[in-house]
Scaffold this motif. Structure first.
Motif, PDB file in Angstrom:
ATOM      1  N   TYR A 165       3.928 -17.844  14.002  1.00  0.00           N
ATOM      2  CA  TYR A 165       5.103 -17.809  13.187  1.00  0.00           C
ATOM      3  C   TYR A 165       4.607 -16.645  12.276  1.00  0.00           C
ATOM      4  CZ  TYR A 165       6.244 -22.523  14.298  1.00  0.00           C
ATOM      5  OH  TYR A 165       6.706 -23.611  15.340  1.00  0.00           O
ATOM      6  N   ASP A 166       4.967 -15.414  12.570  1.00  0.00           N
ATOM      7  CA  ASP A 166       4.641 -14.085  11.783  1.00  0.00           C
ATOM      8  C   ASP A 166       5.375 -13.977  10.547  1.00  0.00           C
ATOM      9  OD1 ASP A 166       3.434 -11.750  11.107  1.00  0.00           O
ATOM     10  OD2 ASP A 166       3.823 -10.844  13.007  1.00  0.00           O
ATOM     11  N   ALA A 167       4.704 -13.956   9.584  1.00  0.00           N
ATOM     12  CA  ALA A 167       5.408 -13.923   8.053  1.00  0.00           C
ATOM     13  C   ALA A 167       5.350 -12.486   7.671  1.00  0.00           C
ATOM     14  CB  ALA A 167       4.528 -14.515   6.981  1.00  0.00           C
ATOM     15  N   ALA A 168       5.410 -11.402   8.766  1.00  0.00           N
ATOM     16  CA  ALA A 168       5.483 -10.020   8.302  1.00  0.00           C
ATOM     17  C   ALA A 168       6.775  -9.845   7.529  1.00  0.00           C
ATOM     18  CB  ALA A 168       5.319  -9.081   9.621  1.00  0.00           C
ATOM     19  N   THR A 169       6.800  -8.956   6.765  1.00  0.00           N
ATOM     20  CA  THR A 169       7.929  -8.682   5.972  1.00  0.00           C
ATOM     21  C   THR A 169       8.792  -7.320   6.637  1.00  0.00           C
ATOM     22  OG1 THR A 169       7.157  -7.058   4.449  1.00  0.00           O
ATOM     23  CG2 THR A 169       6.934  -9.506   3.895  1.00  0.00           C
ATOM     24  N   ALA A 170       9.997  -6.910   6.274  1.00  0.00           N
ATOM     25  CA  ALA A 170      10.608  -5.963   6.714  1.00  0.00           C
ATOM     26  C   ALA A 170       9.983  -4.573   6.188  1.00  0.00           C
ATOM     27  CB  ALA A 170      11.893  -5.734   6.254  1.00  0.00           C
ATOM     28  N   ASP A 171       9.200  -4.538   5.161  1.00  0.00           N
ATOM     29  CA  ASP A 171       8.333  -3.640   4.585  1.00  0.00           C
ATOM     30  C   ASP A 171       6.890  -3.273   5.315  1.00  0.00           C
ATOM     31  OD1 ASP A 171       8.068  -1.654   2.588  1.00  0.00           O
ATOM     32  OD2 ASP A 171       6.376  -2.722   1.547  1.00  0.00           O
ATOM     33  N   ASP A 172       6.351  -4.286   6.041  1.00  0.00           N
ATOM     34  CA  ASP A 172       5.330  -3.938   6.791  1.00  0.00           C
ATOM     35  C   ASP A 172       5.267  -4.736   8.265  1.00  0.00           C
ATOM     36  OD1 ASP A 172       3.205  -6.863   5.371  1.00  0.00           O
ATOM     37  OD2 ASP A 172       5.176  -6.811   6.670  1.00  0.00           O
ATOM     38  N   ALA A 173       6.344  -4.802   8.776  1.00  0.00           N
ATOM     39  CA  ALA A 173       6.528  -5.437  10.261  1.00  0.00           C
ATOM     40  C   ALA A 173       6.222  -4.488  11.270  1.00  0.00           C
ATOM     41  CB  ALA A 173       7.773  -6.135  10.406  1.00  0.00           C
ATOM     42  N   SER A 174       6.271  -3.244  10.969  1.00  0.00           N
ATOM     43  CA  SER A 174       5.927  -2.219  12.068  1.00  0.00           C
ATOM     44  C   SER A 174       5.179  -1.098  11.639  1.00  0.00           C
ATOM     45  CB  SER A 174       7.380  -1.555  12.458  1.00  0.00           C
ATOM     46  OG  SER A 174       8.131  -0.888  11.420  1.00  0.00           O
ATOM     47  N   VAL A 175       4.452  -0.361  12.383  1.00  0.00           N
ATOM     48  CA  VAL A 175       3.499   0.597  12.064  1.00  0.00           C
ATOM     49  C   VAL A 175       4.362   1.877  11.651  1.00  0.00           C
ATOM     50  CG1 VAL A 175       1.559   2.330  13.012  1.00  0.00           C
ATOM     51  CG2 VAL A 175       1.901  -0.218  13.801  1.00  0.00           C
ATOM     52  N   GLY A 231      -4.386  12.065  -5.306  1.00  0.00           N
ATOM     53  CA  GLY A 231      -3.618  13.291  -5.582  1.00  0.00           C
ATOM     54  C   GLY A 231      -2.086  13.272  -4.911  1.00  0.00           C
ATOM     55  N   LYS A 232      -1.939  12.234  -4.252  1.00  0.00           N
ATOM     56  CA  LYS A 232      -0.486  12.327  -3.463  1.00  0.00           C
ATOM     57  C   LYS A 232       0.194  10.919  -4.035  1.00  0.00           C
ATOM     58  CE  LYS A 232      -2.197  14.162   0.855  1.00  0.00           C
ATOM     59  NZ  LYS A 232      -2.271  14.215   2.149  1.00  0.00           N
ATOM     60  N   SER A 233       1.542  11.264  -4.209  1.00  0.00           N
ATOM     61  CA  SER A 233       2.306   9.839  -4.619  1.00  0.00           C
ATOM     62  C   SER A 233       3.187   9.200  -3.571  1.00  0.00           C
ATOM     63  CB  SER A 233       3.379  10.668  -5.637  1.00  0.00           C
ATOM     64  OG  SER A 233       2.767  11.310  -6.828  1.00  0.00           O
ATOM     65  N   TYR A 234       3.358   8.122  -3.685  1.00  0.00           N
ATOM     66  CA  TYR A 234       3.843   7.165  -3.002  1.00  0.00           C
ATOM     67  C   TYR A 234       4.917   6.206  -3.768  1.00  0.00           C
ATOM     68  CZ  TYR A 234       0.154   8.579   0.075  1.00  0.00           C
ATOM     69  OH  TYR A 234      -0.648   9.455   0.789  1.00  0.00           O
ATOM     70  N   PRO A 235       6.245   6.061  -2.956  1.00  0.00           N
ATOM     71  CA  PRO A 235       7.167   5.246  -3.941  1.00  0.00           C
ATOM     72  C   PRO A 235       7.021   3.679  -3.791  1.00  0.00           C
ATOM     73  CG  PRO A 235       8.193   6.098  -2.086  1.00  0.00           C
ATOM     74  CD  PRO A 235       6.679   6.672  -1.898  1.00  0.00           C
ATOM     75  N   THR A 236       6.220   3.142  -2.698  1.00  0.00           N
ATOM     76  CA  THR A 236       6.128   1.933  -2.728  1.00  0.00           C
ATOM     77  C   THR A 236       4.470   1.484  -2.764  1.00  0.00           C
ATOM     78  OG1 THR A 236       6.076   1.912  -0.221  1.00  0.00           O
ATOM     79  CG2 THR A 236       8.079   1.656  -1.235  1.00  0.00           C
ATOM     80  N   PRO A 237       4.406   0.487  -3.158  1.00  0.00           N
ATOM     81  CA  PRO A 237       2.903  -0.196  -2.984  1.00  0.00           C
ATOM     82  C   PRO A 237       2.373  -0.262  -1.640  1.00  0.00           C
ATOM     83  CG  PRO A 237       4.065  -1.653  -4.331  1.00  0.00           C
ATOM     84  CD  PRO A 237       5.254  -0.867  -3.752  1.00  0.00           C
ATOM     85  N   SER A 238       3.100  -0.724  -0.535  1.00  0.00           N
ATOM     86  CA  SER A 238       2.922  -0.540   0.690  1.00  0.00           C
ATOM     87  C   SER A 238       2.612   0.721   1.508  1.00  0.00           C
ATOM     88  CB  SER A 238       4.083  -1.383   1.699  1.00  0.00           C
ATOM     89  OG  SER A 238       3.889  -2.796   1.270  1.00  0.00           O
ATOM     90  N   GLY A 239       3.533   1.536   0.905  1.00  0.00           N
ATOM     91  CA  GLY A 239       3.350   3.123   1.243  1.00  0.00           C
ATOM     92  C   GLY A 239       1.861   3.567   0.907  1.00  0.00           C
ATOM     93  N   ALA A 240       1.498   3.248  -0.487  1.00  0.00           N
ATOM     94  CA  ALA A 240       0.175   3.647  -0.799  1.00  0.00           C
ATOM     95  C   ALA A 240      -1.033   2.829   0.051  1.00  0.00           C
ATOM     96  CB  ALA A 240       0.189   3.450  -2.498  1.00  0.00           C
ATOM     97  N   ALA A 241      -0.725   1.782   0.200  1.00  0.00           N
ATOM     98  CA  ALA A 241      -1.820   0.979   0.888  1.00  0.00           C
ATOM     99  C   ALA A 241      -1.891   1.464   2.226  1.00  0.00           C
ATOM    100  CB  ALA A 241      -1.693  -0.309   0.688  1.00  0.00           C
ATOM    101  N   SER A 242      -0.753   1.892   2.795  1.00  0.00           N
ATOM    102  CA  SER A 242      -1.008   2.183   4.171  1.00  0.00           C
ATOM    103  C   SER A 242      -1.587   3.423   4.458  1.00  0.00           C
ATOM    104  CB  SER A 242       0.533   2.365   4.773  1.00  0.00           C
ATOM    105  OG  SER A 242       1.229   1.037   5.019  1.00  0.00           O
TER     106      SER A 242
END
Length: 283
Positions: A165-175, A231-242
């Motif tokens: 039962y994968d609880a991945a979200t649409a935000d992090d479900a794919s590479v 020094g780089k900007s990301y609009p989402t927390p997941s983008g910055a973490a990735s």
């Protein structure tokens, strides 16, 4: 060079037959789990006559969707609550149970807060179909206890994936590709980074730190409501973490935290505070 991993050590006790529950122990978060099939709930032992939380799980559909229901058992025990669900709900086929593996069990306020936090986890999962009518919540739990209970969420998510039962979200479900890291949706469970800033939970210049030991990092909330890393900007927390994890998919809401006197508080916990406040305002 071998990249760091975030494997979660869990001790698993596998019974000889399906009639007995699978029991797992997470020593880091001091949790005891059990996976029990609906037909054998009566086989649960008296150790489950304690407060805790549970997730009822439906069979996975051919399309990969799976129904679920999150609940709590307090002040009574989980075993009695599941017996009620045998009579009241006929759709579930197995249950994941969770309780504190210490001499002192969860109290009523703790399991009530965890119920709401697990609701957020499942409500955000891309393939999950949550059958709870409304989001449960508890306003009485102090912030330092919420930060402590946040450590319970990651083991639940990974045990669910182990069970299929994968609880991945649409935000992090794919590479993500590098362009996806910068452009994908900034909203998560109806809450965006801007919402946290507007609510006063974050602000320009707020320092963020990683809660991942293998991937230590720091970031800052920028003046344009973005997250800046190296020094780089990301609009989402997941983008910055990735970006920190070399493009690997990651839920940034669970990756980044602010530092409070009580310890690290993840963005997911801040999001839950905002949702709790919104719910209280609507009542």
């Amino acid at each position: 060079m071998t990249q760091p991993t975030e494997s979660l050590p869990i001790t698993t006790l596998l019974p000889e037959t399906v009639a007995d529950p699978i029991v797992m122990y997470d020593s880091h978060a001091a949790l005891r789990f059990a996976v029990v099939e609906r037909a054998y709930v009566q086989r649960l032992g008296p150790e489950w006559d304690q407060p805790g939380n549970y997730i009822l799980l439906d069979p996975v559909t051919p399309e990969g969707k799976w129904g679920c229901y999150v609940g709590k058992a307090a002040p009574g025990g989980i075993r009695a609550r599941l017996m009620d669900h045998l009579r009241q709900k006929d759709h579930w086929r197995r249950a994941l149970l969770m309780q504190r593996d210490t001499s002192h069990s969860f109290n009523s306020a703790q399991v009530a807060w965890l119920e709401g936090r697990l609701y957020d986890l499942l409500d955000s999962a891309e393939e999950a179909v949550l059958s709870n009518g409304v989001r449960p919540s508890d306003e009485t739990l102090p912030s330092f206890e919420r930060a402590m209970l946040e450590a319970c969420v990651l083991p639940v998510r990974r045990v669910l994936r182990l069970l299929g039962y994968d609880a991945a979200t649409a935000d992090d479900a794919s590479v993500p590709t590098p362009s996806m890291i910068r452009t994908r949706s900034s909203r998560f469970n109806g809450v965006s980074l801007v919402d946290l800033i507007n609510a006063g939970l974050l602000g320009p210049g707020t320092r963020l730190v990683s809660v991942s030991t293998p991937w230590p990092a720091s970031a800052v909330v920028g003046a344009q409501n973005e997250i800046e890393v190296d020094g780089k900007s990301y609009p989402t927390p997941s983008g910055a973490a990735s970006a920190v994890k070399n493009g690997a998919p990651v839920n940034g809401w669970d990756f980044w935290a602010i530092e409070e006197p009580s310890g690290k508080t993840t963005l997911a916990t801040l999001r839950a505070r905002l949702l709790d406040a919104r719910g209280a305002a609507d009542t």
